[in-house]
Design an enzyme around this catalytic site. Structure first.
Site, short mmCIF file in Angstrom:
data_model
loop_
_atom_site.label_atom_id
_atom_site.label_comp_id
_atom_site.label_asym_id
_atom_site.label_seq_id
_atom_site.Cartn_x
_atom_site.Cartn_y
_atom_site.Cartn_z
N ALA A 127 -68.02 -8.31 60.30
CA ALA A 127 -66.91 -7.89 59.78
C ALA A 127 -65.89 -8.56 60.29
O ALA A 127 -66.27 -9.55 61.69
CB ALA A 127 -66.44 -6.00 60.82
N GLU A 130 -59.29 -8.98 58.60
CA GLU A 130 -58.44 -8.03 59.28
C GLU A 130 -57.26 -7.46 59.17
O GLU A 130 -57.08 -8.65 57.92
CB GLU A 130 -58.04 -8.50 61.23
CG GLU A 130 -58.88 -8.63 61.83
CD GLU A 130 -58.52 -9.41 62.76
OE1 GLU A 130 -60.04 -10.14 63.95
OE2 GLU A 130 -57.58 -9.79 62.98
N GLY A 132 -53.88 -8.51 59.30
CA GLY A 132 -53.43 -9.55 58.91
C GLY A 132 -53.93 -10.97 58.98
O GLY A 132 -52.73 -11.37 58.64
N GLY A 134 -56.68 -13.00 55.92
CA GLY A 134 -57.26 -12.30 54.56
C GLY A 134 -59.10 -13.50 54.84
O GLY A 134 -59.22 -13.59 56.14
N GLU A 244 -73.25 -16.65 51.06
CA GLU A 244 -72.68 -16.32 50.72
C GLU A 244 -71.97 -16.04 49.06
O GLU A 244 -72.26 -14.91 48.38
CB GLU A 244 -71.87 -15.01 51.62
CG GLU A 244 -71.18 -14.22 51.32
CD GLU A 244 -69.51 -13.76 52.58
OE1 GLU A 244 -68.99 -13.30 51.75
OE2 GLU A 244 -69.46 -14.02 53.37
N GLN A 281 -65.79 -11.80 10.92
CA GLN A 281 -65.79 -13.39 11.48
C GLN A 281 -65.09 -13.81 12.67
O GLN A 281 -65.51 -14.91 14.23
CB GLN A 281 -65.32 -14.79 10.78
CG GLN A 281 -65.56 -16.23 11.18
CD GLN A 281 -65.15 -16.52 9.78
OE1 GLN A 281 -63.50 -17.06 10.16
NE2 GLN A 281 -65.15 -17.61 8.80
N HIS A 340 -65.13 -3.63 22.61
CA HIS A 340 -65.67 -1.74 22.54
C HIS A 340 -64.56 -1.15 21.87
O HIS A 340 -64.78 0.21 21.76
CB HIS A 340 -66.48 -1.63 23.53
CG HIS A 340 -67.47 -1.53 23.50
ND1 HIS A 340 -67.89 -3.11 24.62
CD2 HIS A 340 -68.67 -1.33 23.71
CE1 HIS A 340 -69.66 -3.35 24.80
NE2 HIS A 340 -69.72 -2.11 24.48
#
Length: 381
Positions: A127, A130, A132, A134, A244, A281, A340
């Site tokens: 954690a 928060e 306010g 980032g 990370e 093409q 698609h």
């Protein structure tokens, strides 16, 4: 281009992971998406597979192998099976949380937590963010005040992966006024009085992965749950962010590659104006662009994984991998949905779900803008 990252033992592990996902994840994944959370049995199943304890020393139930390639395999296979969000929580436990617990814990803490983390019986979260605050760790305001043998925590955290499932939350708290030297890490346990899960957050994508808000109101945590030294939290957080971010890059490129595979199958089978889409093409050229981009990125990413294993991956190179692969993921998924056609916008199609899932990777773990700032500062320092 042929990849040279993996050895024979890695391919054996890949077969085991693929079989596990086919049997224990894919059939249940739609239910997990509806529920907005994976069951705890996913963690214990992965624990039995050995996926959660690869880096944990054998005396605590792990394999004692420091090799990030095993994480790469787990993420690649999850992406190929179209269940990547379900594996985000376990991946966070193994790639993001575990390094803190290996490097900062005392012998007593290792004995208390590591065996059940390896088995999947204990689920972890971290954690930092928060409401306010980032990407700016120095602005963390959640406070922890020493009171005898305890710390008393007040504050809130948000966007916490595994927030609902977690039994142990590595919590970044302010124990002093200095922006950096005033940060510490406390392990908050599930049943801590004053610790509340304020609610599961409802996201655009990644529905099978639980994300929550956490609240601390006079939460009393034993001082014995301090990770490392008081005031050393900022150093620990920044030291572990490279792995990370590499993990996020691996996930992003794996999902982009999987989406390309699905799209290649689709355009070969789908016909329009009397011939397969693949015979057009414009379609072939667009696919050529995407395949080239992912192949080139794969070589950089594989080298980054090798440097992670060698302990030489720099924060700047990890930032390059993170922003490049996540931005590329967005470009590839958008193009694959377009190829698609209308089917690509239907949720029964894996490519549609992956498209929705992909948007968050450019935000969490540090936004693309923060990654560019990390790289840019290193150029003029």
């Amino acid at each position: 281009m042929k990849r040279i990252l993996f050895d024979a033992e890695h391919e054996d592990y890949r077969h085991s992971v693929r079989a596990f996902l086919k049997k224990d994840v894919v059939p249940y994944y739609p239910d997990w998406e509806s529920d907005g959370i994976v069951p705890r049995t996913l963690f214990t199943g992965l624990g039995s597979l050995g996926a959660l304890g690869i880096a944990i020393p054998p005396e605590y139930g792990g394999a004692g192998i420091h090799d990030f390639r095993y994480s790469v395999i787990l993420q690649e296979e999850a992406a190929a099976a179209a269940v990547a969000p379900a594996l985000l929580g376990p991946t966070l436990q193994a790639d993001v949380c575990l390094p803190y617990l290996l490097s900062l814990t005392t012998d007593e803490q290792k004995k208390r937590w590591l065996p059940k983390i390896a088995s999947g019986e204990l689920i972890t979260a971290i954690a930092m963010t928060e409401p306010g605050t980032g990407s700016d760790l120095s602005a963390i305001s959640t406070k922890a005040v020493r009171d005898g043998d305890d710390y008393v925590i007040d504050g809130a955290k948000t966007f916490i992966t595994n927030g609902i499932n977690a039994d142990l939350v590595i919590t970044a708290v302010r124990t002093g006024p200095h922006p950096h030297q005033g940060l510490s890490l406390l392990m908050v346990e599930r049943d801590t009085e004053g610790f509340h899960r304020a609610g599961r957050l409802h996201k655009v994508g990644m529905h099978a992965q639980d994300t929550a808000e956490l609240a601390f109101t006079g939460a009393r945590v034993p001082a014995a749950n301090l990770l490392g030294e008081e005031g050393e939290g900022f150093k620990a957080l920044t030291r572990n962010l490279s792995q990370e971010r590499l993990s996020i890059a691996v996930s992003a490129l794996s999902q982009a590659t999987a989406a390309l595979d699905w799209t290649l199958t689709y355009v070969r089978e789908r016909h329009a104006f009397g011939k397969a889409l693949a015979a057009q093409q414009t379609v072939r050229h667009r696919l050529a662009e995407l395949v080239t981009a992912t192949d080139v990125a794969q070589q950089y990413l594989d080298r980054s994984v090798s440097e992670c294993n060698e302990g030489t991956l720099t924060p700047q190179d990890a930032a390059k991998a993170k922003w490049w692969c996540t931005e590329l993921q967005g470009q590839v998924l958008d193009a694959c949905v377009q190829l698609h056609g209308g089917h690509g916008y239907m949720l029964e199609q894996a490519v549609a779900r992956a498209w929705a899932d992909s948007r968050a990777t450019r935000i969490y773990g540090g936004t693309t803008e923060i990654m560019k700032e990390i790289i840019g500062r290193s150029l003029v320092a």
